[in-house]
Write an enzyme that holds these catalytic residues in place. Sequence first.
Site, short mmCIF file in Angstrom:
data_model
loop_
_atom_site.label_atom_id
_atom_site.label_comp_id
_atom_site.label_asym_id
_atom_site.label_seq_id
_atom_site.Cartn_x
_atom_site.Cartn_y
_atom_site.Cartn_z
CE LYS A 54 37.42 38.97 39.60
NZ LYS A 54 36.80 39.82 40.62
CD GLN A 98 35.32 43.29 40.80
OE1 GLN A 98 35.24 42.15 40.37
NE2 GLN A 98 36.37 43.71 41.48
CG ASP A 121 34.23 37.03 45.02
OD1 ASP A 121 35.28 36.49 44.62
OD2 ASP A 121 33.83 38.15 44.63
#
Length: 292
Positions: A54, A98, A121
């Site tokens: 990422k 994450q 997200d």
Amino acid sequence: MTATIIDGKSLSQSIRDDIKKQIADRVARGLNPPGLATILVGDDPASQTYVRNKHRACDDVGIRNISHELPEDTSQEELDALIKKLNDDPEVTGILLQLPLPKHLDEESLLAAIKLTKDVDGFNPINIGRIALRGLAPVFVPCTPAGIMKMLKEYQAPIQGANAVVIGRSNIVGMPVSLLLTKENATVTICHSKTRDLTSITRNADILIAAIGKPEFVSADMVKPGAYVIDVGINSVDDPSRKSGYRLVGDVAFDEVAKVAGAITPVPGGVGPMTIAMLLKNTMRALELAEK
Ligand code: NAD
């Protein structure tokens, strides 16, 4: 029949090129580039790889990385305080926590703590609720499901009225993609580990999404001829012929299913790169929301 290969790599590259240009134009006008804060807790190697990928993608398009790497024993309070700080920081456009987190942390409450307009997200429960409810739109569509929908549309899958079968009902893939397909007027069946006679269901699927986490689980006899098959799985299997000793395979037995399906995503090079492209796209959307 030989299936059309749904090329997630090239589609994601064109999305990335477009974002890169938008950011370069901004910077040329004297405006700040967006910033993505990533939070990685502990030293899980797979999570480290995902975050590194990422970061690379952000570097490539010109999004600033604001990286927070925290030890395994970070407390709930410390993480909560960090999220609050990032929520209030105008330099931070989007926040990515994450997953999975170490067991002692309450994932749900931490995801809910991320400001809705920075939740790139799309895992905030309010976001998922907004996907589910008719007449409401989510602030962000979660990245993997967004990438799947983009690929289906780009390759002209007839979604409206189609029988869509999703194998897997996780919060991050199976459930949100089922909701998105429903919103686009597909007739959706969600299958999971307790589903009886899976093959009889999948064989009716015009669109089959596999998000299971089991290497090459979907075989050719489970697939309707001509179906669109989207393989979300990323599984590492031993391969002594490779220098690394392993290779990545999806949840679909690609070689045999490609002979039956109408279109199929490869692994790697399908859903994976699209997930990252959608994260970059969501970060641009967060920037738009911040500047509204
Ligand atoms: P998960 O483990 O949270 O969920 C797996 C789902 O599969 C569950 O709902 C379970 O009920 C179902 N399942 C398990 N065994 C089954 C069986 N025998 N029959 C039917 N259903 C069964 O997994 P997840 O987080 O949704 O991830 C799924 C896969 O996708 C993993 O390989 C993961 O690495 C991969 N993934 C890829 C991306 C990407 O960007 N490409 C993103 C997220 C996840």
